[in-house]
Scaffold this active site. Structure first.
Site, PDB file in Angstrom:
ATOM      1  N   CYS A   7      48.937  33.368  40.429  1.00  0.00           N
ATOM      2  CA  CYS A   7      50.350  33.469  40.085  1.00  0.00           C
ATOM      3  C   CYS A   7      51.047  34.228  41.204  1.00  0.00           C
ATOM      4  O   CYS A   7      50.497  34.356  42.300  1.00  0.00           O
ATOM      5  CB  CYS A   7      50.556  34.118  38.715  1.00  0.00           C
ATOM      6  N   ASN A  10      49.929  38.594  40.538  1.00  0.00           N
ATOM      7  CA  ASN A  10      48.580  38.835  40.015  1.00  0.00           C
ATOM      8  C   ASN A  10      48.515  40.046  39.085  1.00  0.00           C
ATOM      9  O   ASN A  10      47.540  40.788  39.087  1.00  0.00           O
ATOM     10  CB  ASN A  10      47.565  38.959  41.160  1.00  0.00           C
ATOM     11  N   CYS A  12      50.305  39.523  35.716  1.00  0.00           N
ATOM     12  CA  CYS A  12      50.648  39.001  34.386  1.00  0.00           C
ATOM     13  C   CYS A  12      49.824  37.761  34.021  1.00  0.00           C
ATOM     14  O   CYS A  12      48.859  37.847  33.273  1.00  0.00           O
ATOM     15  CB  CYS A  12      52.141  38.674  34.296  1.00  0.00           C
ATOM     16  N   ARG A  13      50.213  36.623  34.550  1.00  0.00           N
ATOM     17  CA  ARG A  13      49.629  35.348  34.120  1.00  0.00           C
ATOM     18  C   ARG A  13      48.204  35.118  34.615  1.00  0.00           C
ATOM     19  O   ARG A  13      47.315  34.785  33.822  1.00  0.00           O
ATOM     20  CB  ARG A  13      50.515  34.184  34.567  1.00  0.00           C
ATOM     21  N   SER A  14      47.987  35.256  35.913  1.00  0.00           N
ATOM     22  CA  SER A  14      46.652  34.928  36.427  1.00  0.00           C
ATOM     23  C   SER A  14      45.568  35.911  35.973  1.00  0.00           C
ATOM     24  O   SER A  14      44.467  35.466  35.636  1.00  0.00           O
ATOM     25  CB  SER A  14      46.666  34.745  37.947  1.00  0.00           C
ATOM     26  N   ASP A 125      56.843  33.066  33.651  1.00  0.00           N
ATOM     27  CA  ASP A 125      56.424  34.381  34.105  1.00  0.00           C
ATOM     28  C   ASP A 125      56.926  35.447  33.133  1.00  0.00           C
ATOM     29  O   ASP A 125      58.128  35.726  33.061  1.00  0.00           O
ATOM     30  CB  ASP A 125      56.971  34.645  35.509  1.00  0.00           C
TER      31      ASP A 125
END
Length: 152
Positions: A7, A10, A12-14, A125
């Site tokens: 993401c 690095n 939040c999402r990934s 995001d």
């Protein structure tokens, strides 16, 4: 099989996808065959733990995340990983741009291609939306489908 989620920063999402996928792989005993990591296209948060919102969702699901620290993607990642999964279209474009000048071994895909029943092309995001619960749900469902694909 080596799998990398990517993401923007690095945090939040990934890292959420990394932690969820690691837990699922361990639960079925494939943690010696499938390696999972995460990275960001930017370097703003290198060395930081996941965002508090990501931590909250992972804690609710009893998924460990303590070993995860933000890092920026490197040129070596394109040789090391078999599959690189971008969390949104911009991340995907950035990855293709970075990979263009090298002998890219990795297959680059966008996360939402695994959730093709969803109208949205991106995992939003939560750093900006604050909707970590919605992102967790999407990542939970998407990692199930990714895992099914890897096992086949």
């Amino acid at each position: 099989m080596r799998l990398l989620f990517v993401c923007l920063g690095n945090i939040c999402r990934s890292p959420m996808a990394e932690a969820v996928m690691r837990a699922k792989i361990a639960a079925i005993g494939l943690d010696q065959k499938i390696t999972v990591d995460s990275a960001g296209t930017g370097n703003w948060h290198v060395g930081e733990p996941p965002h508090q919102g990501t931590q909250r969702e992972l804690k609710k699901a009893s998924i460990p995340y303590n070993q995860i620290r933000a890092r920026q993607i490197t040129t070596d990642d394109f040789q090391t990983f078999d599959l690189i999964i971008a969390m949104d279209r911009q991340n995907e474009q950035d990855l293709h741009r970075l990979a263009a000048n090298m002998n890219n071994k990795a297959n680059i895909r966008r996360f939402m291609t695994y959730l093709n029943d969803q109208p949205e092309p991106d995992v939003p995001d939560p750093y900006y939306t604050g909707r970590f619960d919605e992102v967790f749900d999407r990542i939970d469902r998407g990692t199930d489908r990714i895992l099914e694909t890897l096992i086949k």
